[in-house]
Design a protein around this motif. Structure first.
Motif, short mmCIF file in Angstrom:
data_model
loop_
_atom_site.label_atom_id
_atom_site.label_comp_id
_atom_site.label_asym_id
_atom_site.label_seq_id
_atom_site.Cartn_x
_atom_site.Cartn_y
_atom_site.Cartn_z
N LEU A 136 0.81 -1.22 0.00
CA LEU A 136 0.00 0.00 0.00
C LEU A 136 0.84 1.27 0.00
CD1 LEU A 136 -2.91 -0.80 2.49
CD2 LEU A 136 -2.95 -0.83 0.00
N PHE A 137 2.16 1.15 0.05
CA PHE A 137 2.99 2.36 0.07
C PHE A 137 2.82 3.14 -1.23
CE2 PHE A 137 5.68 0.30 3.44
CZ PHE A 137 5.46 1.28 4.39
N PHE A 138 2.82 4.45 -1.11
CA PHE A 138 2.66 5.34 -2.25
C PHE A 138 3.82 5.16 -3.21
CE2 PHE A 138 -0.05 9.02 -3.29
CZ PHE A 138 0.57 9.44 -4.45
N PRO A 139 3.56 4.90 -4.51
CA PRO A 139 4.64 4.65 -5.46
C PRO A 139 5.35 5.92 -5.90
CG PRO A 139 2.53 4.55 -6.57
CD PRO A 139 2.22 4.73 -5.11
N HIS A 140 6.52 5.72 -6.49
CA HIS A 140 7.33 6.83 -6.98
C HIS A 140 6.92 7.19 -8.41
CE1 HIS A 140 11.07 9.14 -7.71
NE2 HIS A 140 11.02 8.60 -8.91
N GLY A 141 6.97 8.51 -8.71
CA GLY A 141 6.76 8.97 -10.08
C GLY A 141 5.41 9.64 -10.30
N VAL A 142 5.21 10.14 -11.51
CA VAL A 142 3.94 10.76 -11.89
C VAL A 142 2.94 9.66 -12.20
CG1 VAL A 142 2.79 12.31 -13.51
CG2 VAL A 142 5.15 12.78 -12.81
N LEU A 143 1.81 9.66 -11.52
CA LEU A 143 0.85 8.58 -11.64
C LEU A 143 -0.30 8.90 -12.60
CD1 LEU A 143 0.54 7.55 -7.87
CD2 LEU A 143 2.26 6.87 -9.56
N THR A 144 -0.45 10.15 -12.95
CA THR A 144 -1.56 10.59 -13.79
C THR A 144 -1.09 10.90 -15.21
OG1 THR A 144 -1.17 12.76 -12.81
CG2 THR A 144 -3.04 11.50 -11.97
N ARG A 145 -2.06 11.15 -16.10
CA ARG A 145 -1.71 11.50 -17.47
C ARG A 145 -1.00 12.85 -17.53
NH1 ARG A 145 -7.00 9.19 -18.67
NH2 ARG A 145 -7.91 11.29 -18.63
N LYS A 146 -1.51 13.80 -16.78
CA LYS A 146 -0.88 15.13 -16.75
C LYS A 146 0.37 15.11 -15.88
CE LYS A 146 -3.16 18.95 -16.49
NZ LYS A 146 -4.07 20.03 -16.03
N ALA A 245 6.86 9.42 -1.66
CA ALA A 245 6.79 8.02 -2.07
C ALA A 245 7.44 7.11 -1.04
CB ALA A 245 7.49 7.84 -3.42
N GLY A 246 6.83 5.96 -0.83
CA GLY A 246 7.39 4.95 0.05
C GLY A 246 7.31 5.28 1.52
N GLN A 247 6.71 6.42 1.87
CA GLN A 247 6.65 6.84 3.26
C GLN A 247 5.22 7.16 3.69
OE1 GLN A 247 9.45 6.93 5.24
NE2 GLN A 247 10.58 6.14 3.49
#
Length: 280
Positions: A136-146, A245-247
């Protein structure tokens, strides 16, 4: 009563985190013994647990008695407690009052660390709340199209510095900024209220930055975001949600990203390099 290694205590607040934890713990072969808080913990959480004790915030003695009677030797804190209830909806027993009077600072970490210490003195180890939920940790990088433009990247960096500073003071984990101005700082009212306050001042294009506190104790009070965060940001025509991310935790990622794309909101998982620069 002797400790039962198959059992794990779950001290639950509100939201979906307690239910997700119970489901994951059961898959790991653990029986869940739930402390459910009235007016906070959902009925579906109570239904999912193997054993349940309902109590009001502050009934520490009742909590300890229930865990001891069920042979609980390990527990976790999962889910949110509405912080303003500290002032209006608490029923402290003698055990809790004694502990409360020993706490110099009534901030989040100080209270939770004190309660965890009291549990461990009674032989109940407090585990990290993510012990079965690393996915469930928040991933690294841009997750959306924008993707964020240059001005928004500057706002993310500015907000990051300020969010980290208020975290160091144990005030909150989130700030709302626009054009390198801080519009709102998270306090006892929580993230959604902070987004609304800051978003209304921004009028539009608000950038929300949410980070862990320095020295964050993963046993409790991890930052968390989900579709509700996006809905709140969309309601004030906000532009960016940047999360460490990850935290921190991300609930319902597919639904959240879909909602963000529909609202034109940018969601990004940010990491801090050793030299202090941000990467995403």
């Amino acid at each position: 009563m002797a400790v039962d290694p198959d059992k794990i205590g779950v001290i639950a607040g509100s939201g979906q985190f307690p239910l997700l934890f119970i489901e994951a713990a059961k898959k790991a072969g653990r029986r869940t013994v739930l402390i459910a808080h009235r007016n906070e913990t959902g009925d579906e959480v109570a239904a999912a647990a193997d054993e349940v004790c309902w109590l009001k915030l502050g009934q520490l003695g009742k909590l300890l008695k229930f865990f001891h009677s069920r042979g609980v030797g390990e527990t976790v804190f999962v889910g949110a407690i509405t912080k303003t209830k500290i002032f209006r909806d608490i029923l402290p027993d003698i055990k809790a009052l004694s502990l409360w009077n020993k706490i110099d600072s009534k901030q989040d970490d100080a209270i939770l660390r004190a309660v965890a210490g009291a549990l461990e003195q009674e032989g109940i180890q407090v585990l990290e709340s993510t012990c079965y939920l690393q996915h469930l940790f928040f991933p690294h990088g841009v997750l959306t199209r924008k993707k964020p433009d240059n001005n928004q990247r500057l706002d993310i960096a500015f907000g990051w510095k300020n969010a980290r500073a208020i975290g160091a003071l144990d005030i909150g984990q989130c700030v709302v900024v626009r054009n390198r101005s801080v519009l709102a700082v998270e306090a006892i009212d929580g993230t959604d209220a902070t987004i609304i306050r800051g978003g209304n001042l921004a009028k539009e294009q608000a950038v929300v930055v949410k980070v862990r506190k320095p020295g964050q104790d993963f046993r409790f009070d991890l930052p968390a975001t989900g579709i509700q965060t996006i809905e709140t940001l969309a309601s004030v025509r906000g532009a960016v949600l940047a999360v460490e991310a990850g935290q921190s935790l991300l609930f319902d990622p597919e639904a959240m990203i879909r909602a963000a794309d529909e609202a034109g909101i940018i969601v990004v998982g940010v990491s801090e390099n050793l030299d202090g620069t941000l990467d995403y």
